[in-house]
Design an enzyme around this catalytic site. Sequence first.
Site, PDB file in Angstrom:
ATOM      1  N   HIS A 188       9.986  58.179 -42.164  1.00  0.00           N
ATOM      2  CA  HIS A 188      10.731  57.068 -41.244  1.00  0.00           C
ATOM      3  C   HIS A 188      11.902  56.337 -41.979  1.00  0.00           C
ATOM      4  O   HIS A 188      12.803  56.282 -41.347  1.00  0.00           O
ATOM      5  CB  HIS A 188       9.425  55.790 -40.890  1.00  0.00           C
ATOM      6  CG  HIS A 188      10.006  54.845 -40.177  1.00  0.00           C
ATOM      7  ND1 HIS A 188       9.557  54.552 -39.018  1.00  0.00           N
ATOM      8  CD2 HIS A 188      10.874  53.937 -40.365  1.00  0.00           C
ATOM      9  CE1 HIS A 188      10.245  53.584 -38.462  1.00  0.00           C
ATOM     10  NE2 HIS A 188      11.144  52.962 -39.141  1.00  0.00           N
ATOM     11  N   GLU A 189      11.721  56.091 -43.250  1.00  0.00           N
ATOM     12  CA  GLU A 189      12.703  55.383 -43.877  1.00  0.00           C
ATOM     13  C   GLU A 189      13.915  56.435 -44.249  1.00  0.00           C
ATOM     14  O   GLU A 189      15.206  55.922 -44.192  1.00  0.00           O
ATOM     15  CB  GLU A 189      12.277  54.871 -45.262  1.00  0.00           C
ATOM     16  CG  GLU A 189      11.240  53.879 -45.047  1.00  0.00           C
ATOM     17  CD  GLU A 189      11.614  52.520 -44.133  1.00  0.00           C
ATOM     18  OE1 GLU A 189      12.707  52.441 -43.650  1.00  0.00           O
ATOM     19  OE2 GLU A 189      10.508  52.052 -43.298  1.00  0.00           O
ATOM     20  N   GLN A 237      19.331  49.138 -42.534  1.00  0.00           N
ATOM     21  CA  GLN A 237      18.902  48.113 -41.734  1.00  0.00           C
ATOM     22  C   GLN A 237      19.429  46.699 -42.069  1.00  0.00           C
ATOM     23  O   GLN A 237      19.347  45.957 -41.266  1.00  0.00           O
ATOM     24  CB  GLN A 237      17.365  48.152 -41.920  1.00  0.00           C
ATOM     25  CG  GLN A 237      16.787  49.323 -41.105  1.00  0.00           C
ATOM     26  CD  GLN A 237      15.229  49.324 -41.265  1.00  0.00           C
ATOM     27  OE1 GLN A 237      14.644  49.636 -42.445  1.00  0.00           O
ATOM     28  NE2 GLN A 237      14.575  48.696 -40.389  1.00  0.00           N
ATOM     29  N   CYS A 276       9.245  49.517 -35.828  1.00  0.00           N
ATOM     30  CA  CYS A 276      10.325  49.208 -36.939  1.00  0.00           C
ATOM     31  C   CYS A 276      10.872  47.819 -36.741  1.00  0.00           C
ATOM     32  O   CYS A 276      10.783  47.387 -35.603  1.00  0.00           O
ATOM     33  CB  CYS A 276      11.400  50.231 -36.491  1.00  0.00           C
ATOM     34  SG  CYS A 276      12.752  50.315 -37.596  1.00  0.00           S
ATOM     35  N   LEU A 277      11.114  47.391 -37.991  1.00  0.00           N
ATOM     36  CA  LEU A 277      11.687  45.900 -38.053  1.00  0.00           C
ATOM     37  C   LEU A 277      12.990  45.823 -37.045  1.00  0.00           C
ATOM     38  O   LEU A 277      13.491  44.791 -36.822  1.00  0.00           O
ATOM     39  CB  LEU A 277      12.087  45.434 -39.438  1.00  0.00           C
ATOM     40  CG  LEU A 277      10.738  45.347 -40.411  1.00  0.00           C
ATOM     41  CD1 LEU A 277      10.947  44.888 -41.733  1.00  0.00           C
ATOM     42  CD2 LEU A 277       9.808  44.570 -39.697  1.00  0.00           C
ATOM     43  N   HIS A 305      16.160  56.680 -41.388  1.00  0.00           N
ATOM     44  CA  HIS A 305      17.101  55.571 -41.368  1.00  0.00           C
ATOM     45  C   HIS A 305      18.295  56.096 -42.148  1.00  0.00           C
ATOM     46  O   HIS A 305      19.443  55.569 -41.510  1.00  0.00           O
ATOM     47  CB  HIS A 305      16.559  54.305 -41.728  1.00  0.00           C
ATOM     48  CG  HIS A 305      15.675  53.386 -40.712  1.00  0.00           C
ATOM     49  ND1 HIS A 305      16.103  52.978 -39.803  1.00  0.00           N
ATOM     50  CD2 HIS A 305      14.449  52.951 -40.826  1.00  0.00           C
ATOM     51  CE1 HIS A 305      15.312  52.217 -39.063  1.00  0.00           C
ATOM     52  NE2 HIS A 305      14.056  52.088 -39.774  1.00  0.00           N
ATOM     53  N   GLY A 309       8.114  49.138 -44.866  1.00  0.00           N
ATOM     54  CA  GLY A 309       9.242  49.875 -45.539  1.00  0.00           C
ATOM     55  C   GLY A 309      10.541  49.333 -45.000  1.00  0.00           C
ATOM     56  O   GLY A 309      10.551  48.503 -43.906  1.00  0.00           O
TER      57      GLY A 309
HETATM   58 ZN    ZN Z   1      12.630  51.428 -39.486  1.00  0.00          ZN
END
Ligand code: ZN
Length: 159
Positions: A136-137, A54, A94-95, A140, A49
Amino acid sequence: MTRRLVLLDPNDELRKPSEDVLVDQIGTDELNTLIDDMKETMRLENGIGLAAPQINIHQRLIVIDTGGETGVQAFINPKILSKSIRSVETEEGCLSVPGVWGMVKRRRAVKVEALDPEGNTLTINAVGLMAIVFQHEIDHLNGILFIDKVTEYTKHPKM
Ligand code: ZN
């Protein structure tokens, strides 16, 4: 398709709430390029995701690839309409927070409304991994990172 730079925690840009994508933007080359770039960036970073903030774009846009038959999907202005009472605790990463993993408690199922890249309204009944990735997204988009919700770290550089 262009790989975009993924912002890493700590970064104030990751903490800013994102604005809705405007209806006028949907279907434009600019938005479609952004969606393609997000998909490419997620693929190259082996993510499941990615949310636009991000990559320093403060708009409510996410891409998800949970490996299912639906493939990689983009969701514009996603909103959680309802949540299950039951929660599950699973390991997340998470990236934007590389090298860190931890347990996070989230709702087991969520009903999400969003627009697809053509501007059609979608209603998704997400369960399991898909439900977790949506939560999660969408976090963000509100400037929230999973590390804000970790109950126990499973992998951390300081461990
Ligand atoms: Zn993330």
